[in-house]
Design a protein around this motif. Structure first.
Motif, PDB file in Angstrom:
ATOM      1  N   GLN A 172      -7.871 -23.907 -14.130  1.00 50.59           N
ATOM      2  CA  GLN A 172      -7.606 -24.654 -13.169  1.00 50.59           C
ATOM      3  C   GLN A 172      -7.992 -25.884 -12.568  1.00 50.59           C
ATOM      4  N   ALA A 173      -7.457 -26.608 -11.920  1.00 49.78           N
ATOM      5  CA  ALA A 173      -8.663 -28.048 -11.439  1.00 49.78           C
ATOM      6  C   ALA A 173      -9.102 -28.122 -10.732  1.00 49.78           C
ATOM      7  N   ASN A 174      -8.281 -26.779  -9.715  1.00 50.00           N
ATOM      8  CA  ASN A 174      -9.727 -26.229  -8.916  1.00 50.00           C
ATOM      9  C   ASN A 174     -10.096 -25.320  -7.830  1.00 50.00           C
ATOM     10  N   LEU A 175     -11.149 -25.283  -7.372  1.00 45.49           N
ATOM     11  CA  LEU A 175     -11.879 -23.615  -7.116  1.00 45.49           C
ATOM     12  C   LEU A 175     -11.136 -23.551  -5.904  1.00 45.49           C
ATOM     13  N   ILE A 176     -11.179 -21.635  -6.293  1.00 43.22           N
ATOM     14  CA  ILE A 176      -9.951 -21.255  -5.103  1.00 43.22           C
ATOM     15  C   ILE A 176     -11.113 -20.279  -4.538  1.00 43.22           C
ATOM     16  N   ASP A 187     -14.244 -12.675 -19.965  1.00 41.97           N
ATOM     17  CA  ASP A 187     -14.109 -13.569 -18.824  1.00 41.97           C
ATOM     18  C   ASP A 187     -14.261 -14.726 -19.421  1.00 41.97           C
ATOM     19  N   ALA A 246     -12.812 -17.828  -6.540  1.00 41.59           N
ATOM     20  CA  ALA A 246     -12.870 -18.189  -7.973  1.00 41.59           C
ATOM     21  C   ALA A 246     -13.385 -18.932  -9.041  1.00 41.59           C
ATOM     22  N   ASP A 247     -14.048 -19.310  -9.814  1.00 46.51           N
ATOM     23  CA  ASP A 247     -14.099 -20.206 -10.739  1.00 46.51           C
ATOM     24  C   ASP A 247     -12.921 -20.420 -12.326  1.00 46.51           C
ATOM     25  N   ASP A 248     -11.649 -20.394 -12.227  1.00 44.84           N
ATOM     26  CA  ASP A 248     -11.174 -20.592 -14.008  1.00 44.84           C
ATOM     27  C   ASP A 248     -11.090 -21.579 -14.297  1.00 44.84           C
ATOM     28  N   ALA A 249     -12.162 -22.310 -15.399  1.00 49.92           N
ATOM     29  CA  ALA A 249     -11.581 -23.160 -16.423  1.00 49.92           C
ATOM     30  C   ALA A 249     -10.509 -24.047 -16.441  1.00 49.92           C
ATOM     31  N   ASP A 270      -7.828 -21.319   0.050  1.00 47.80           N
ATOM     32  CA  ASP A 270      -8.255 -22.662  -0.172  1.00 47.80           C
ATOM     33  C   ASP A 270      -8.519 -23.597  -1.038  1.00 47.80           C
ATOM     34  N   ILE A 298     -10.666 -26.097  -3.529  1.00 48.21           N
ATOM     35  CA  ILE A 298     -11.938 -26.545  -3.533  1.00 48.21           C
ATOM     36  C   ILE A 298     -12.295 -28.055  -4.539  1.00 48.21           C
TER      37      ILE A 298
END
Lengths: 508, 439
Positions: free
Chosen positions: A409-413, A464, A404-407, B89, B91
């Protein structure tokens, strides 16, 4: 023991013909494929580059962007950074496939099984191609398009034509009907179009017919409150997703020949649209078909082990799926995914597990796996095919996982992995990534008041939170302005909440 | 029903129209790059026979479309090959956007900054001398000599030791040793060492003796194997071969002579350079081997390298004959006339000292021209000097003297140029077909 079809690397036309017949025997009688007649053409590397640059079409009008593509591909090819395809196949009747002269006889056989039977069957039977493209008319149409545009260049100058083509190409992805069928011209219209094409007559009469017959009936007036707006929207069949179509019909400034050029571009875009929606299926179908055929050829003793190994070598290269952390990784390989899915469907038919029976009750254990495949090839596109047929078994095999790539958030989850909780979501997300209606931005013509400010109002329904690339957007808007003749504005709003996110206009 | 069609004999260059449109589209940028490349390029390596690689800014040839921005929003990526990720997790985001955006750009073959492709020689020359028609350059008759030499002709399995191709031989040997499992020196030595160690032990018990026996057996086997599978076997050997061949000996030397006195400015030099370069390009095509000699002169002449020739400054008077004398010396010294095709190209602004022009005429007629294939003199004049451009009768002392030479020798030609556009037509005129026949 029947004779070998060939023995040795060199091909000749007699050998090709013999191989074709042997493949045809397997394809039609054993696999039950249904194909257009084949026309197989042998071409050189340069001709292959030619075909590349013209989006694979045998005939194409001339435009600098094709020259650019050729220069790029040639540079890549000459420096060895990119190989050439073994074949190109065209959705037409007869089905034309181009085979490279450099292929060995074994490769020619493989390529024939792949393109002339696999792709050919898919083109003829898949519903998208059946409904949206006209395989028997495409050659004539391309010839017409090429001549028409050459004629325009002669009459109006290369620059004038280039300007329209540039603008039309910029709107190619907005030049297709995604949901409704393109309105079919009536007999009268066809006649008028014919006349107009022959003599470059004024297109006015054709336009009137189009707007009156095909378009008016479809609009729904009741929901609109503003009567002036609703009249306009009714008259112009708004909102309209096909911007090229809208401009062709309603732009106040275009000449008849310019409208015809827009029509050509959007016609070709529409023709290509099914192919864009069926990459995985089309390649999967062709790859699985050639796989079945070469195995049968070997079983029947028609090819040597050596030839079979050569074909399998190429086959394994084609269906290689590097993992995400491999430097070669460049997204999911449609050949790999398609082939694996076809193989998996057969497995589910032949040796279903409990899980398969639970997930695919309709065909698990069905003894006629080929019929299941043929049905899938005929009635699905990538998105629906994956949604319907991707099995947990395959998700495990590919070790698919979802990020999940939410702009915000700092990280990809890592949101899902290949386990019981993840299967359905991974499958749905993968299917969506093949849904062009989702992948391509949703842009529509909302309104244009020719008696008022004449601004062409476009809307972008943002899904989105993914907005348009501003540089590209502004460039395209300039092109739209050129075709519309007056200012163009674009409003982006969230498609769920309707919140306005941005507004740009060529006027500013 | 099916049929096969052989399309290979179809006319080539189907996409020529597209290419022309592309070049036309990008013309300004291409021209800029070509002009720059000419300025940076040296006369000797200016030959774009394999085409000329140019990189132009992608700006003018972008094809915009409504594209989703690669950044922002909420996306889901499905990827293959999970190793040890579990749900939840985190990344770190890869730098430079979410991967996809970067890929798209490279798929297009054009980064943000440039689009590279190769111009053919003809296209290159056409753009270099824009607005001029590029004719088929006609090869002049060239003096050709034949000498015999040898040429490499692949590998054979038999030959003399001095022709042994070590790399190929060792490659074969290595392959054979691996395939036939020849025990390596290291593994052999390991067994020997172990055996020695065991044998050193006093009063071996039964078990040890059995091991020693086994090792001895193994050693014998290895030894036999190593003997049987040689390190180098006669079938590994490969020898280079050479076959005798007649070699067409066609060599040419181009003498570039230029006046570098104060009156020759940047513009004049640039024109001269274009002329020299074209001549060199042309001769390169016609001859297998070409050399260039640069002679610059003021009131004295010297042979210099190219860099100095075009860019170094020199002050002094102008005595043209010094350069001609220098050329004569160099010919005598290094370029025997029976082996070399000699070409001369001279650029000057037409000024000369006193009665030196008379002397030039003498040297040219008596010494140089009889041994030259061809000699071109180009006088660079001001663009405003219409009188000189229009009328060949007009001109200073040097011009007048050279005119007399021109009348006598067909291989000597003089022309005037004032702008880059003049160079190519003049060049073409000088090398027009059939001109030098009968010589």
């Amino acid at each position: 023991m029947p004779d070998l079809l060939f023995d040795g690397p060199e091909w000749t036309f007699e050998l090709l013909s013999k191989a074709h017949d042997a493949i045809e025997e397997i394809a039609l009688n054993e696999l039950g494929l249904d194909i257009y007649p084949n026309q197989i053409e042998i071409i050189s590397a340069e001709q292959m580059l030619d075909a590349y640059s013209c989006v694979g079409m045998p005939l194409m009008y001339q435009h600098w962007s094709f020259g650019k593509r050729f220069a790029r591909d040639e540079a890549l090819y000459r420096t060895g950074r990119q190989g050439l395809a073994y074949e190109i196949v065209i959705n037409s009747n007869p089905c034309i496939s181009y085979n490279m002269e450099e292929n060995t006889m074994a490769m020619q056989t493989l390529v024939m099984a792949h393109a002339a039977f696999g792709h050919n069957h898919f083109f003829k039977n898949n519903y998208l191609f059946q409904n949206w493209t006209d395989a028997s008319a495409i050659h004539d149409y391309l010839a017409f398009a090429k001549n028409f545009i050459a004629g325009c260049e002669e009459r109006y100058g290369i620059d004038a034509v280039e300007e329209i083509l540039d603008a039309a190409h910029a709107l190619q992805t907005q030049g297709v009907f995604r949901y409704g069928r393109p309105p079919r011209p009536t007999a009268e219209e066809l006649q008028a179009i014919q006349q107009q094409r022959q003599g470059f007559e004024d297109q006015k009469s054709v336009l009137d017919l189009w707007t009156e017959n095909a378009m008016r009936a479809e609009t729904n007036l009741n929901e609109l409150k503003d009567s002036a707006l609703s009249d306009r929207q009714a008259a112009m069949n708004l909102p309209q997703e096909n911007i090229l179509y809208f401009l062709e019909k309603h732009s106040p400034v275009l000449e008849a020949w310019q409208r015809e050029i827009l029509r050509i571009v959007r016609y070709l875009a529409q023709y290509m649209y099914p192919q864009k929606q069926t990459k995985v299926m089309n390649e999967g179908c062709a790859t699985y078909t050639h796989y079945l055929i070469i195995n049968r050829l070997l079983e029947k003793g028609l090819i040597t082990d050596g030839a079979f190994m050569e074909m399998m070598h190429s086959h394994t290269n084609v269906v290689l799926q590097p993992e995400f952390d491999d430097p070669r990784y460049g997204g999911l390989n449609p050949y790999a995914l398609g082939f694996a899915m076809m193989q998996d469907i057969r497995r589910i038919c032949e040796a279903p597990t409990e899980e398969d029976r639970e997930w695919f009750p309709s065909f698990a254990g069905n003894p006629d796996w080929m019929a299941v495949l043929r049905d899938a090839w005929a009635n699905y596109r990538d998105e629906s095919f994956i949604l319907q047929f991707l099995s947990p078994h395959l998700i495990r095999k590919f070790k698919l996982f979802m990020l999940a790539d939410d702009a915000k958030q700092a990280n990809l989850i890592v949101s899902h992995i290949h386990n019981r909780q993840g299967y359905r979501d991974i499958r749905a997300a993968l299917a969506q990534s093949y849904d062009l209606a989702y992948q391509e931005p949703d842009i529509q013509v909302q309104d244009a008041d020719l008696r008022g400010d004449r601004v062409l109002k476009l809307t972008h329904a943002v899904r989105d939170g993914i907005v348009l690339d501003p540089k590209n957007r502004d460039e395209v808007l300039k092109h739209v302005r050129r075709l519309w003749g007056y200012d163009v504005s674009m409003t982006a709003s969230d498609h769920k909440t309707g919140t306005r996110m941005s507004h740009v206009s060529t006027a500013a | 029903m099916h049929h096969f069609i052989d399309r290979r004999p179809n006319p080539k260059g189907k996409s020529l129209g597209n290419r022309q449109r592309f070049l036309r589209r990008a013309k300004e940028n291409i021209k800029k790059m070509v002009d720059r490349s000419v300025r940076q390029k040296s006369v000797t390596d200016a030959d774009p026979s394999g085409g000329e690689e140019v990189t132009i800014p992608a700006k003018g040839i972008k094809e915009p479309f409504f594209a989703s921005s690669p950044k922002g929003g909420f996306r889901r990526h499905v990827l293959p090959g999970n190793k040890d990720f579990v749900v939840g997790d985190a990344i770190p985001r890869p730098k430079g956007g979410a991967g996809e955006g970067g890929r798209k750009a490279s798929e297009d073959g054009e980064g943000e900054d440039g689009f590279s492709f190769t111009l053919t020689r003809d296209e290159y020359l056409e753009i270099l001398f824009e607005g001029l028609e590029l004719p088929d350059l006609v090869k002049k008759n060239t003096f050709e000599m034949e000498t015999s030499g040898t040429r490499r002709a692949g590998l054979t399995t038999a030959g003399t030791p001095n022709n042994l191709n070590l790399v190929r031989t060792m490659r074969n040997s290595l392959g054979r040793r691996i395939a036939l499992r020849r025990p390596s020196q290291a593994s052999f030595q390991a067994v020997v060492d172990e055996l020695a160690k065991l044998e050193d032990i006093d009063a071996p018990d039964e078990e040890l003796q059995a091991r020693i026996a086994a090792l001895q057996e193994k050693l014998a086997l290895l030894e036999r194997r190593r003997k049987l599978v040689g390190y180098i076997d006669p079938i590994d050997l490969r020898f280079d071969t050479h076959v005798p061949e007649k070699i067409r000996n066609s060599k040419a030397v181009v003498f570039c002579l230029m006046d570098v006195s104060g009156s020759m400015q940047e513009r004049e030099k640039d024109l001269a350079k274009r002329f020299f370069m074209l001549l060199h390009l042309f001769l390169e095509r016609a001859y297998e081997h070409t050399e260039v000699v640069f002679i610059r002169h003021t009131h004295h002449a010297q042979e210099v390298d190219e860099e100095t020739f075009f860019y170094a400054r020199e002050t002094g008077g102008t005595i043209v004959s010094t350069a001609l004398k220098k050329m004569q010396e160099i010919i005598e010294e290094r370029y025997p006339v029976d082996e070399w095709n000699i070409y001369g190209a001279q650029a000057s602004d037409g000024e000369n000292f006193g009665n030196d022009s008379e002397k030039c005429r003498q040297i040219l007629s008596e010494v140089l021209l009889p041994s030259c294939q061809y000699y071109a003199y180009v006088e660079i004049v001001e663009e405003s000097d219409e009188k000189l451009l229009a009328d060949a009768e007009e001109g200073a002392d040097l011009w007048q003297n050279l005119r007399q030479v021109e009348a006598k020798f067909p291989q000597f030609e003089i022309r005037r140029v004032a702008e880059p556009g003049h160079i190519y037509p003049i060049f073409r005129e000088l090398f027009a077909a059939g001109k030098s026949e009968g010589r």
